[in-house]
Design an enzyme around this catalytic site. Sequence first.
Site, PDB file in Angstrom:
ATOM      1  N   CYS A  79       1.064  -1.217   0.110  1.00  0.00           N
ATOM      2  CA  CYS A  79      -0.020  -0.028  -0.003  1.00  0.00           C
ATOM      3  C   CYS A  79       1.000   1.183  -0.060  1.00  0.00           C
ATOM      4  O   CYS A  79       1.525   1.558   1.034  1.00  0.00           O
ATOM      5  CB  CYS A  79      -1.030  -0.145   1.297  1.00  0.00           C
ATOM      6  SG  CYS A  79      -1.889   1.455   1.324  1.00  0.00           S
ATOM      7  N   CYS A 231      -4.769   6.083  -4.869  1.00  0.00           N
ATOM      8  CA  CYS A 231      -4.142   4.569  -4.769  1.00  0.00           C
ATOM      9  C   CYS A 231      -2.725   4.737  -4.872  1.00  0.00           C
ATOM     10  O   CYS A 231      -2.135   5.016  -6.128  1.00  0.00           O
ATOM     11  CB  CYS A 231      -4.751   3.562  -5.627  1.00  0.00           C
ATOM     12  SG  CYS A 231      -3.917   2.097  -5.306  1.00  0.00           S
TER      13      CYS A 231
HETATM   14  N1  LIG Z   1      -6.484  -2.270  -2.258  1.00  0.00           N
HETATM   15  C1  LIG Z   1      -5.119  -2.703  -2.402  1.00  0.00           C
HETATM   16  C2  LIG Z   1      -4.184  -2.515  -1.418  1.00  0.00           C
HETATM   17  C3  LIG Z   1      -3.981  -1.054  -0.890  1.00  0.00           C
HETATM   18  C4  LIG Z   1      -3.438  -0.144  -2.086  1.00  0.00           C
HETATM   19  C5  LIG Z   1      -3.636   1.337  -2.170  1.00  0.00           C
HETATM   20  N2  LIG Z   1      -4.346   1.875  -1.114  1.00  0.00           N
HETATM   21  C6  LIG Z   1      -2.093   2.118  -2.123  1.00  0.00           C
HETATM   22  O1  LIG Z   1      -2.222   3.101  -1.623  1.00  0.00           O
HETATM   23  O2  LIG Z   1      -1.304   1.652  -2.775  1.00  0.00           O
HETATM   24  C7  LIG Z   1      -4.726  -4.134  -3.105  1.00  0.00           C
HETATM   25  O3  LIG Z   1      -5.672  -4.800  -2.590  1.00  0.00           O
HETATM   26  O4  LIG Z   1      -3.800  -4.399  -3.687  1.00  0.00           O
END
Ligand SMILES: N[C@H](CCC[C@H](N)C(=O)O)C(=O)O
Length: 333
Positions: A79, A231
């Site tokens: 993340c 993200c």
């Molecule tokens: N939902 C993502 C994880 C969080 C990634 C995101 N919040 C970031 O800042 O990279 C997954 O299941 O791969």
Amino acid sequence: MQIDKVHGSENHFFLLDQTQLQTKLTDQELINFATKITNPQTGLLQGADGVLVIDEPTHETALAQMRVINADGSEASMCGNGLRTVSRYLSKKFQVDQFKVQTLNADLKVSKAKDFAPNVPAFSVEISPVSFDAEKLPFHNANHQQLVDEPWPELLPELKFTALAVPNPHLISFVSAEELASDDLGTLGKRLNEPNPYFPDGVNVSFAEILGQNKLFVRTFERGVGFTNACGTGMSATSLAFALTHPDEGQFDQEITVYNPGGLVKTNVHKRNGIYDIDLIGNATVTHHLEISEADLHAAKLTDVQINKTDEETSYQKFVTQLPKINNISVKS
Ligand SMILES: N[C@H](CCC[C@H](N)C(=O)O)C(=O)O
């Protein structure tokens, strides 16, 4: 026991440092706690996009270990926005500005960066390892083992897609502002995160609008969460896809500005000895400190939690309001 409410570009998380506990939460307790506290109805502070868990590292080259639990209780390997907030927490706890954080697939270099604005601290984090191989995401496409700027008619016939793992899985398309704001992203994101023949483990789906030289706007439907304001791994993966598929506009080893519904981050994509890696630089904001008993944490009981707001969200919002208005995609609170 203190836990923090934090965000990177308004991608919100609760941060739990398990090294402060007498007894760590079991994996099931972590899932129960994460799904409850992040839910806008059952949780606190309008919920969040996930929970970041800090544990001791399993080897001494890393200062600590970070685990990522999505709002739906699924665990992700990385993340990017969250790692910046974890880095800030560890930097303060251990009084160091540069170190490594152990994640599921790699120890990642992190370092304190120049504040983005007054009272808006920032950190730079390494996003890697990177892979384009179908079995690393994984994805199933009858015609491609790697997918870089290729049509995938079964998904959306008029778009071209790039798929890469950083190491969590991302599917990216460069689109117009209208397409970015349309329902297509949500429809495709939902479809690829329910049982489907293409992405057995689901995938984070990003639409990106090219705004100019080393300038993007990225909107993401996240696996395990849904739409988020930003993200970090998605914006990083999109920056690499940008440099690979639009080399006149997106350059390696140059700072790329990535706007998103929650604000902006900077990225810098590198190719060294044939290996890709990405620097992700952005805010690490603490909006609240919460006090919860260890017993309530284990029981996911949220009725006796003291909450103290910091002054940082006001500073962050002041920073965001002076940014150029791009795509009036509303920020998710
Ligand atoms: N939902 C993502 C994880 C969080 C990634 C995101 N919040 C970031 O800042 O990279 C997954 O299941 O791969």
